[in-house]
Design a protein around this motif. Structure first.
Motif, PDB file in Angstrom:
ATOM      1  N   LEU A  50       0.858  -1.178   0.000  1.00  0.00           N
ATOM      2  CA  LEU A  50       0.000   0.000   0.000  1.00  0.00           C
ATOM      3  C   LEU A  50       0.896   1.230   0.000  1.00  0.00           C
ATOM      4  O   LEU A  50       2.017   1.188   0.522  1.00  0.00           O
ATOM      5  CB  LEU A  50      -0.910   0.051   1.229  1.00  0.00           C
ATOM      6  CG  LEU A  50      -2.133  -0.859   1.292  1.00  0.00           C
ATOM      7  CD1 LEU A  50      -2.786  -0.746   2.669  1.00  0.00           C
ATOM      8  CD2 LEU A  50      -3.128  -0.539   0.195  1.00  0.00           C
ATOM      9  N   ARG A  51       0.377   2.320  -0.557  1.00  0.00           N
ATOM     10  CA  ARG A  51       1.074   3.595  -0.447  1.00  0.00           C
ATOM     11  C   ARG A  51       0.145   4.593   0.230  1.00  0.00           C
ATOM     12  O   ARG A  51      -0.924   4.912  -0.293  1.00  0.00           O
ATOM     13  CB  ARG A  51       1.514   4.127  -1.804  1.00  0.00           C
ATOM     14  CG  ARG A  51       2.415   5.352  -1.668  1.00  0.00           C
ATOM     15  CD  ARG A  51       2.902   5.881  -2.994  1.00  0.00           C
ATOM     16  NE  ARG A  51       1.883   6.643  -3.711  1.00  0.00           N
ATOM     17  CZ  ARG A  51       2.135   7.528  -4.658  1.00  0.00           C
ATOM     18  NH1 ARG A  51       3.393   7.767  -5.024  1.00  0.00           N
ATOM     19  NH2 ARG A  51       1.154   8.155  -5.266  1.00  0.00           N
ATOM     20  N   LEU A  52       0.571   5.063   1.379  1.00  0.00           N
ATOM     21  CA  LEU A  52      -0.175   6.077   2.098  1.00  0.00           C
ATOM     22  C   LEU A  52       0.297   7.465   1.680  1.00  0.00           C
ATOM     23  O   LEU A  52       1.478   7.666   1.415  1.00  0.00           O
ATOM     24  CB  LEU A  52       0.003   5.906   3.605  1.00  0.00           C
ATOM     25  CG  LEU A  52      -0.365   4.548   4.190  1.00  0.00           C
ATOM     26  CD1 LEU A  52      -0.204   4.578   5.713  1.00  0.00           C
ATOM     27  CD2 LEU A  52      -1.748   4.111   3.791  1.00  0.00           C
ATOM     28  N   SER A  53      -0.641   8.392   1.650  1.00  0.00           N
ATOM     29  CA  SER A  53      -0.324   9.781   1.335  1.00  0.00           C
ATOM     30  C   SER A  53      -0.701  10.675   2.509  1.00  0.00           C
ATOM     31  O   SER A  53      -1.696  10.415   3.194  1.00  0.00           O
ATOM     32  CB  SER A  53      -1.087  10.244   0.093  1.00  0.00           C
ATOM     33  OG  SER A  53      -0.741   9.477  -1.038  1.00  0.00           O
ATOM     34  N   CYS A  54       0.084  11.707   2.703  1.00  0.00           N
ATOM     35  CA  CYS A  54      -0.181  12.721   3.721  1.00  0.00           C
ATOM     36  C   CYS A  54      -0.126  14.069   3.006  1.00  0.00           C
ATOM     37  O   CYS A  54       0.961  14.568   2.698  1.00  0.00           O
ATOM     38  CB  CYS A  54       0.845  12.633   4.834  1.00  0.00           C
ATOM     39  SG  CYS A  54       0.735  13.964   6.059  1.00  0.00           S
ATOM     40  N   ALA A  55      -1.299  14.620   2.730  1.00  0.00           N
ATOM     41  CA  ALA A  55      -1.382  15.895   2.017  1.00  0.00           C
ATOM     42  C   ALA A  55      -1.500  17.034   3.017  1.00  0.00           C
ATOM     43  O   ALA A  55      -2.332  16.994   3.924  1.00  0.00           O
ATOM     44  CB  ALA A  55      -2.580  15.892   1.075  1.00  0.00           C
ATOM     45  N   ALA A  56      -0.655  18.030   2.839  1.00  0.00           N
ATOM     46  CA  ALA A  56      -0.618  19.162   3.760  1.00  0.00           C
ATOM     47  C   ALA A  56      -1.275  20.384   3.144  1.00  0.00           C
ATOM     48  O   ALA A  56      -1.186  20.614   1.937  1.00  0.00           O
ATOM     49  CB  ALA A  56       0.821  19.490   4.125  1.00  0.00           C
ATOM     50  N   SER A  57      -1.920  21.168   3.986  1.00  0.00           N
ATOM     51  CA  SER A  57      -2.463  22.457   3.567  1.00  0.00           C
ATOM     52  C   SER A  57      -2.260  23.457   4.702  1.00  0.00           C
ATOM     53  O   SER A  57      -2.153  23.071   5.864  1.00  0.00           O
ATOM     54  CB  SER A  57      -3.945  22.352   3.190  1.00  0.00           C
ATOM     55  OG  SER A  57      -4.715  21.926   4.292  1.00  0.00           O
ATOM     56  N   GLY A  58      -2.194  24.718   4.337  1.00  0.00           N
ATOM     57  CA  GLY A  58      -2.004  25.755   5.340  1.00  0.00           C
ATOM     58  C   GLY A  58      -0.553  26.026   5.675  1.00  0.00           C
ATOM     59  O   GLY A  58      -0.256  26.937   6.447  1.00  0.00           O
ATOM     60  N   PHE A  59       0.363  25.230   5.113  1.00  0.00           N
ATOM     61  CA  PHE A  59       1.784  25.458   5.322  1.00  0.00           C
ATOM     62  C   PHE A  59       2.548  24.764   4.204  1.00  0.00           C
ATOM     63  O   PHE A  59       2.024  23.873   3.535  1.00  0.00           O
ATOM     64  CB  PHE A  59       2.239  24.947   6.695  1.00  0.00           C
ATOM     65  CG  PHE A  59       2.214  23.445   6.850  1.00  0.00           C
ATOM     66  CD1 PHE A  59       1.012  22.771   7.040  1.00  0.00           C
ATOM     67  CD2 PHE A  59       3.391  22.715   6.823  1.00  0.00           C
ATOM     68  CE1 PHE A  59       0.984  21.400   7.200  1.00  0.00           C
ATOM     69  CE2 PHE A  59       3.366  21.342   6.979  1.00  0.00           C
ATOM     70  CZ  PHE A  59       2.170  20.671   7.167  1.00  0.00           C
ATOM     71  N   THR A  60       3.801  25.167   4.042  1.00  0.00           N
ATOM     72  CA  THR A  60       4.658  24.567   3.021  1.00  0.00           C
ATOM     73  C   THR A  60       5.400  23.401   3.632  1.00  0.00           C
ATOM     74  O   THR A  60       6.277  23.569   4.467  1.00  0.00           O
ATOM     75  CB  THR A  60       5.644  25.605   2.465  1.00  0.00           C
ATOM     76  OG1 THR A  60       4.906  26.716   1.944  1.00  0.00           O
ATOM     77  CG2 THR A  60       6.485  24.993   1.355  1.00  0.00           C
ATOM     78  N   LEU A  61       5.046  22.227   3.190  1.00  0.00           N
ATOM     79  CA  LEU A  61       5.490  20.995   3.827  1.00  0.00           C
ATOM     80  C   LEU A  61       7.008  20.814   3.790  1.00  0.00           C
ATOM     81  O   LEU A  61       7.585  20.253   4.718  1.00  0.00           O
ATOM     82  CB  LEU A  61       4.786  19.820   3.139  1.00  0.00           C
ATOM     83  CG  LEU A  61       4.971  18.431   3.691  1.00  0.00           C
ATOM     84  CD1 LEU A  61       3.703  17.639   3.505  1.00  0.00           C
ATOM     85  CD2 LEU A  61       6.121  17.736   3.002  1.00  0.00           C
ATOM     86  N   ASP A  62       7.680  21.308   2.763  1.00  0.00           N
ATOM     87  CA  ASP A  62       9.103  21.026   2.638  1.00  0.00           C
ATOM     88  C   ASP A  62       9.938  21.726   3.702  1.00  0.00           C
ATOM     89  O   ASP A  62      11.121  21.415   3.851  1.00  0.00           O
ATOM     90  CB  ASP A  62       9.632  21.345   1.244  1.00  0.00           C
ATOM     91  CG  ASP A  62       9.236  22.717   0.749  1.00  0.00           C
ATOM     92  OD1 ASP A  62       9.969  23.280  -0.076  1.00  0.00           O
ATOM     93  OD2 ASP A  62       8.179  23.222   1.165  1.00  0.00           O
ATOM     94  N   TYR A  63       9.345  22.641   4.473  1.00  0.00           N
ATOM     95  CA  TYR A  63      10.080  23.292   5.554  1.00  0.00           C
ATOM     96  C   TYR A  63       9.909  22.577   6.896  1.00  0.00           C
ATOM     97  O   TYR A  63      10.458  23.024   7.909  1.00  0.00           O
ATOM     98  CB  TYR A  63       9.640  24.734   5.702  1.00  0.00           C
ATOM     99  CG  TYR A  63       9.953  25.597   4.507  1.00  0.00           C
ATOM    100  CD1 TYR A  63       8.986  26.399   3.914  1.00  0.00           C
ATOM    101  CD2 TYR A  63      11.231  25.620   3.954  1.00  0.00           C
ATOM    102  CE1 TYR A  63       9.271  27.195   2.815  1.00  0.00           C
ATOM    103  CE2 TYR A  63      11.525  26.404   2.854  1.00  0.00           C
ATOM    104  CZ  TYR A  63      10.530  27.191   2.292  1.00  0.00           C
ATOM    105  OH  TYR A  63      10.815  27.974   1.199  1.00  0.00           O
ATOM    106  N   TYR A  64       9.146  21.492   6.908  1.00  0.00           N
ATOM    107  CA  TYR A  64       8.810  20.851   8.171  1.00  0.00           C
ATOM    108  C   TYR A  64       9.123  19.358   8.154  1.00  0.00           C
ATOM    109  O   TYR A  64       9.022  18.696   7.126  1.00  0.00           O
ATOM    110  CB  TYR A  64       7.318  21.038   8.465  1.00  0.00           C
ATOM    111  CG  TYR A  64       6.958  22.459   8.802  1.00  0.00           C
ATOM    112  CD1 TYR A  64       6.665  23.365   7.801  1.00  0.00           C
ATOM    113  CD2 TYR A  64       6.928  22.889  10.123  1.00  0.00           C
ATOM    114  CE1 TYR A  64       6.356  24.683   8.099  1.00  0.00           C
ATOM    115  CE2 TYR A  64       6.608  24.204  10.438  1.00  0.00           C
ATOM    116  CZ  TYR A  64       6.330  25.089   9.418  1.00  0.00           C
ATOM    117  OH  TYR A  64       6.023  26.385   9.719  1.00  0.00           O
TER     118      TYR A  64
END
Length: 126
Positions: free
Chosen positions: A18-32
């Motif tokens: 399986l491949r799980l995804s974690c989609a981010a909103s409200g912030f830029t994920l590559d900084y965290y």
């Protein structure tokens, strides 16, 4: 507003993927830092994997090393957890979280993370 949304869970047979995804909103994920965690019924939440923001270093729990791979797609503001050779003991609700630490030497500590998604169920069964 920081928001994380997991997807990709489901029912899979032992040995499957399986491949799980974690989609981010409200912030830029590559900084965290992003961590993946799981919680099985009657058990404490445990760290599975994490990926740092600075150099992309990763950490894994011993139980998933060699089977799971974490990665990020900054253009899509999404982090993935590719899970191969799944076992029944991988059955759990999987969560992603941010604003915590990732040493690159082991799994993330759930107590260090402040923002969590709602989780996605993974069931490994024949």
């Amino acid at each position: 507003q920081v928001q994380l949304v997991e997807s990709g869970g489901g029912l899979v047979q032992p040995g499957g993927s399986l491949r799980l995804s974690c989609a981010a909103s409200g912030f830029t994920l590559d900084y965290y830092v992003i961590g993946w965690f799981r919680q099985a019924p009657g058990k404490e939440r445990e760290g599975v994997s994490c990926i740092s923001s600075s150099d992309g270093s990763t950490g894994y729990a011993d139980s998933v090393k060699g089977r799971f791979t974490i990665s990020r797609d900054n253009a899509k503001n999404t982090v993935y957890l590719q899970m191969n050779s799944l076992k029944p003991e991988d059955t759990a609700v999987y969560y992603c979280a941010t604003d915590g630490g990732c040493s690159g030497y082991g799994p993330p500590d759930p107590y260090e993370y402040d923002y969590w998604g709602q989780g996605t169920q993974v069931t490994v069964s024949s």
